[in-house]
Design an enzyme around this catalytic site. Structure first.
Site, mmCIF file in Angstrom:
data_model
loop_
_atom_site.group_PDB
_atom_site.id
_atom_site.type_symbol
_atom_site.label_atom_id
_atom_site.label_comp_id
_atom_site.label_asym_id
_atom_site.label_seq_id
_atom_site.Cartn_x
_atom_site.Cartn_y
_atom_site.Cartn_z
ATOM 1 N N ARG A 147 -94.747 -33.300 -18.947
ATOM 2 C CA ARG A 147 -94.188 -32.428 -17.804
ATOM 3 C C ARG A 147 -95.444 -31.437 -17.527
ATOM 4 O O ARG A 147 -95.813 -30.890 -18.456
ATOM 5 C CB ARG A 147 -93.069 -31.576 -18.391
ATOM 6 C CG ARG A 147 -92.421 -30.823 -17.364
ATOM 7 C CD ARG A 147 -91.332 -29.976 -17.907
ATOM 8 N NE ARG A 147 -92.027 -28.514 -18.067
ATOM 9 C CZ ARG A 147 -91.319 -27.487 -18.115
ATOM 10 N NH1 ARG A 147 -89.782 -27.432 -18.017
ATOM 11 N NH2 ARG A 147 -91.817 -26.300 -18.298
ATOM 12 N N TYR A 159 -93.212 -18.755 -13.929
ATOM 13 C CA TYR A 159 -92.405 -19.203 -15.037
ATOM 14 C C TYR A 159 -92.785 -20.448 -15.392
ATOM 15 O O TYR A 159 -92.885 -21.470 -14.778
ATOM 16 C CB TYR A 159 -90.892 -19.129 -14.605
ATOM 17 C CG TYR A 159 -89.848 -19.653 -15.832
ATOM 18 C CD1 TYR A 159 -89.954 -18.689 -16.940
ATOM 19 C CD2 TYR A 159 -89.253 -20.840 -15.900
ATOM 20 C CE1 TYR A 159 -89.019 -19.090 -18.066
ATOM 21 C CE2 TYR A 159 -88.571 -21.184 -17.061
ATOM 22 C CZ TYR A 159 -88.522 -20.292 -18.173
ATOM 23 O OH TYR A 159 -87.706 -20.582 -19.148
ATOM 24 N N ASP A 210 -90.952 -29.667 -13.086
ATOM 25 C CA ASP A 210 -89.552 -28.937 -13.144
ATOM 26 C C ASP A 210 -89.580 -27.888 -12.165
ATOM 27 O O ASP A 210 -90.611 -27.019 -12.198
ATOM 28 C CB ASP A 210 -89.326 -28.088 -14.650
ATOM 29 C CG ASP A 210 -88.171 -27.689 -14.823
ATOM 30 O OD1 ASP A 210 -87.398 -27.244 -13.882
ATOM 31 O OD2 ASP A 210 -87.741 -27.228 -15.907
ATOM 32 N N HIS A 212 -87.362 -25.500 -11.517
ATOM 33 C CA HIS A 212 -86.885 -24.352 -11.932
ATOM 34 C C HIS A 212 -85.895 -23.917 -10.768
ATOM 35 O O HIS A 212 -85.692 -22.651 -10.837
ATOM 36 C CB HIS A 212 -87.414 -23.423 -12.473
ATOM 37 C CG HIS A 212 -88.105 -23.769 -13.966
ATOM 38 N ND1 HIS A 212 -87.342 -23.912 -14.814
ATOM 39 C CD2 HIS A 212 -89.506 -23.953 -14.318
ATOM 40 C CE1 HIS A 212 -88.251 -24.216 -15.853
ATOM 41 N NE2 HIS A 212 -89.541 -24.414 -15.546
ATOM 42 N N GLU A 236 -87.498 -32.275 -11.751
ATOM 43 C CA GLU A 236 -86.250 -31.823 -12.329
ATOM 44 C C GLU A 236 -85.716 -30.456 -11.619
ATOM 45 O O GLU A 236 -86.634 -29.661 -11.284
ATOM 46 C CB GLU A 236 -86.712 -31.196 -13.960
ATOM 47 C CG GLU A 236 -85.635 -30.496 -14.315
ATOM 48 C CD GLU A 236 -86.216 -29.939 -15.986
ATOM 49 O OE1 GLU A 236 -87.175 -30.623 -16.501
ATOM 50 O OE2 GLU A 236 -85.433 -29.090 -16.331
ATOM 51 N N GLU A 262 -79.885 -28.774 -16.942
ATOM 52 C CA GLU A 262 -79.946 -27.907 -18.171
ATOM 53 C C GLU A 262 -79.176 -26.681 -18.417
ATOM 54 O O GLU A 262 -78.730 -26.335 -19.479
ATOM 55 C CB GLU A 262 -81.390 -27.683 -18.502
ATOM 56 C CG GLU A 262 -81.976 -26.616 -17.654
ATOM 57 C CD GLU A 262 -83.460 -26.369 -17.791
ATOM 58 O OE1 GLU A 262 -84.206 -27.459 -18.148
ATOM 59 O OE2 GLU A 262 -84.003 -25.304 -17.824
ATOM 60 N N ARG A 283 -79.336 -33.820 -17.638
ATOM 61 C CA ARG A 283 -79.907 -32.806 -18.427
ATOM 62 C C ARG A 283 -79.205 -31.923 -19.567
ATOM 63 O O ARG A 283 -79.609 -31.303 -20.443
ATOM 64 C CB ARG A 283 -80.730 -31.825 -17.618
ATOM 65 C CG ARG A 283 -81.843 -32.410 -16.801
ATOM 66 C CD ARG A 283 -83.290 -32.505 -17.323
ATOM 67 N NE ARG A 283 -83.752 -31.237 -18.021
ATOM 68 C CZ ARG A 283 -84.273 -31.265 -19.072
ATOM 69 N NH1 ARG A 283 -84.755 -32.331 -19.641
ATOM 70 N NH2 ARG A 283 -84.889 -30.124 -19.465
ATOM 71 N N GLU A 339 -86.517 -34.445 -23.980
ATOM 72 C CA GLU A 339 -87.733 -33.485 -23.725
ATOM 73 C C GLU A 339 -87.880 -32.969 -25.180
ATOM 74 O O GLU A 339 -86.947 -32.740 -26.073
ATOM 75 C CB GLU A 339 -87.087 -32.277 -23.089
ATOM 76 C CG GLU A 339 -88.216 -30.989 -22.913
ATOM 77 C CD GLU A 339 -87.697 -29.714 -22.117
ATOM 78 O OE1 GLU A 339 -86.209 -29.735 -21.956
ATOM 79 O OE2 GLU A 339 -88.090 -28.966 -21.449
ATOM 80 N N TRP A 402 -83.397 -18.216 -10.404
ATOM 81 C CA TRP A 402 -83.906 -19.077 -11.391
ATOM 82 C C TRP A 402 -84.393 -20.472 -10.962
ATOM 83 O O TRP A 402 -83.366 -21.127 -10.485
ATOM 84 C CB TRP A 402 -82.801 -19.367 -12.579
ATOM 85 C CG TRP A 402 -83.106 -18.506 -13.459
ATOM 86 C CD1 TRP A 402 -82.789 -17.306 -13.831
ATOM 87 C CD2 TRP A 402 -84.229 -18.696 -14.246
ATOM 88 N NE1 TRP A 402 -83.495 -16.730 -14.658
ATOM 89 C CE2 TRP A 402 -84.417 -17.499 -15.202
ATOM 90 C CE3 TRP A 402 -85.317 -19.764 -14.341
ATOM 91 C CZ2 TRP A 402 -85.373 -17.593 -16.010
ATOM 92 C CZ3 TRP A 402 -86.313 -19.695 -15.345
ATOM 93 C CH2 TRP A 402 -86.377 -18.616 -16.107
HETATM 94 O O1 EZ4 Z 1 -86.322 -22.803 -18.797
HETATM 95 O O2 EZ4 Z 1 -85.357 -23.508 -22.253
HETATM 96 O O3 EZ4 Z 1 -86.992 -27.861 -18.771
HETATM 97 N N1 EZ4 Z 1 -87.019 -27.102 -19.556
HETATM 98 C C1 EZ4 Z 1 -86.873 -25.849 -19.265
HETATM 99 C C2 EZ4 Z 1 -86.989 -24.702 -20.244
HETATM 100 C C3 EZ4 Z 1 -85.909 -23.552 -19.817
HETATM 101 C C4 EZ4 Z 1 -85.606 -22.715 -21.123
HETATM 102 C C5 EZ4 Z 1 -84.518 -21.936 -20.742
HETATM 103 O O4 EZ4 Z 1 -84.133 -21.032 -21.980
HETATM 104 O O5 EZ4 Z 1 -86.736 -25.624 -18.057
HETATM 105 O O6 EZ4 Z 1 -88.145 -24.256 -20.552
HETATM 106 CO CO CO Z 2 -85.808 -27.306 -16.911
#
Ligand code: EZ4
Ligand code: CO
Length: 402
Positions: A147, A159, A210, A212, A236, A262, A283, A339, A402
């Site tokens: 990733r 992040y 990802d 997010h 993702e 997730e 996920r 993962e 987020w």
């Molecule tokens: O943001 O586990 O795909 N993995 C992620 C992780 C999550 C954290 C949140 O607690 O996005 O890094």
């Molecule tokens: Co994620």
């Protein structure tokens, strides 16, 4: 057979973990992961004040009925806190079941569909060169899937990218820090990162990314479309899954495979996504998605629609969840990828594990049940220490997703 007691173990070997240990009148006990990053104590309280007393006297073999007791039986259904508690109970009961029957968990779920599972690593670079460097390091360790996340020029801290040189960890001590975000800078830069990573490492390595939940559906469609030439394994959380229909727009514009969920905790977060084939990977992990009992059903439902598993597996999910997840993925037909962010060394002082990483794959031994044990004396040496995920604001200060 009866449940005689249960205890909740909260420990912080570098990061917080919540573990549920259920005891029976036959001397057998089971372990379940109940860790919910940044909300650990809410789960501890729900388990200790309600679930544990309600478990006493129940027959631990009745995994299906007990699952429904805590899901249907409570008026306030779903939600991450209560579903994490349900997950931990369910995991511990399946652990007990395996121990009673003297067989590893995968055997209870259909036996082996494969000997080992493909996993993906994280490469989080501060900038493009650092990212390329980190991808190379993961490939050297044997990973076949990586990733890729990168710092974005003009965004102070992103992040998923470590602040210093230490290993990346999603939560940081104390109250949430603030990250800042600029979608247009991100969208302009990320395709370029993948172009350069592909140039450096070729087409054999699987690449994932990802987002997010940071894009709107049309922004996500642009991202998925512009990443198409680099043939990602998946993109993702391109959008928040709150609006399942939003994924239709991305699907309409791109063939980049999509993974989501997730932060989900129920089949009902997935119904439109699965039946309309708007995604390619689920996920939602065992620890937050209702444990083995519920994920068995979600995975089977997804399999009908050619959707595979790709469960969340960051460091904030404990070794108990990871081991249960390996069993699960070994057993089901529609496994996709897993993962895998290895835990820090000190985590092994507390959790005695039964899995190993070799050349891009994880495998697990034949210890009955889940096969992980906890050293409570060691656990007591690492008391809980508050840590949270950051909050996210746009560069003008607006609170953002987020
Ligand atoms: O943001 O586990 O795909 N993995 C992620 C992780 C999550 C954290 C949140 O607690 O996005 O890094
Ligand atoms: Co994620």
């Amino acid at each position: 057979m009866r449940i005689t007691s249960a205890k909740v173990i909260l420990s912080c070997p570098g990061r917080n973990f919540v573990t549920l240990k259920i005891f029976t009148d036959e001397g057998i006990y089971g372990l379940g992961d109940a860790t919910l990053n940044g909300m650990e104590k809410a789960v501890v309280t729900y388990l200790e004040e309600y679930c544990v007393p309600a478990l006493i006297g129940k027959d631990p073999r009745n995994t299906e009925d007990i699952w429904h007791y805590f899901y249907r039986g409570v008026y306030w259904k779903r939600g991450s806190v209560s579903m994490t508690a349900v997950s931990a109970i369910d995991m511990a009961l399946w652990d007990i079941k395996g121990k009673i029957l003297n067989t590893p968990l995968y055997n209870l779920l259909g036996g082996k569909s494969r000997e080992k599972i493909l996993v993906y690593a994280h490469a989080n670079g501060k900038d493009l060169n650092d990212t390329i460097d980190k991808v190379g390091k993961e490939i050297e360790k044997g990973f076949r899937a990586v990733r890729v996340q990168s710092g974005i020029p003009g965004i102070d801290h992103t992040y998923g990218v470590t602040r210093g040189d230490e290993a990346y960890e999603p939560a940081e001590k104390g109250l949430p820090k603030t990250d800042y975000w600029d979608t247009s800078k991100y969208l302009n830069y990320i395709p370029f990162v993948f172009e350069k990573v592909r140039e450096s490492f070729g087409t054999d390595i699987h690449l994932l990314h990802d987002a997010h939940h940071r894009c709107t559906p049309i922004e996500a469609a642009r991202l998925a479309k512009e990443l198409e030439p680099f043939h990602l394994f998946w993109l993702e959380d391109a959008v928040t899954g709150e609006l399942q229909e939003g994924l239709r727009l991305i699907r309409k514009h791109s063939t980049t495979p999509l993974a989501i969920g997730e932060v989900f905790n129920s089949i009902y977060d997935y119904t439109t996504l699965i039946t309309e084939q708007l995604i390619d990977y689920i996920r939602m992990p065992l620890v937050h998605g209702g444990g083995i009992t519920h994920l068995k059903k979600v995975a089977a439902f997804a399999s009908v629609y050619h959707i595979n598993t790709g469960f969340h597996g960051a460091t904030d999910l404990s070794p108990v969840n990871l081991a249960a997840t390996i069993h699960f993925n070994i057993a089901i037909n529609n496994f996709g990828i897993q993962e895998y962010m290895p835990h820090q060394e000190i985590v092994n002082d507390i959790f005695k594990t039964n899995y190993k990483f070799d050349n891009g794959f994880l495998s697990i031994d034949d210890t009955p049940g889940i096969g992980v044990d906890i050293d409570e004396e060691q656990a007591a040496k690492y008391p809980y220490s508050m840590a949270c995920l950051p909050v996210n604001r746009k560069s003008d200060g607006t609170m953002f997703y987020w």
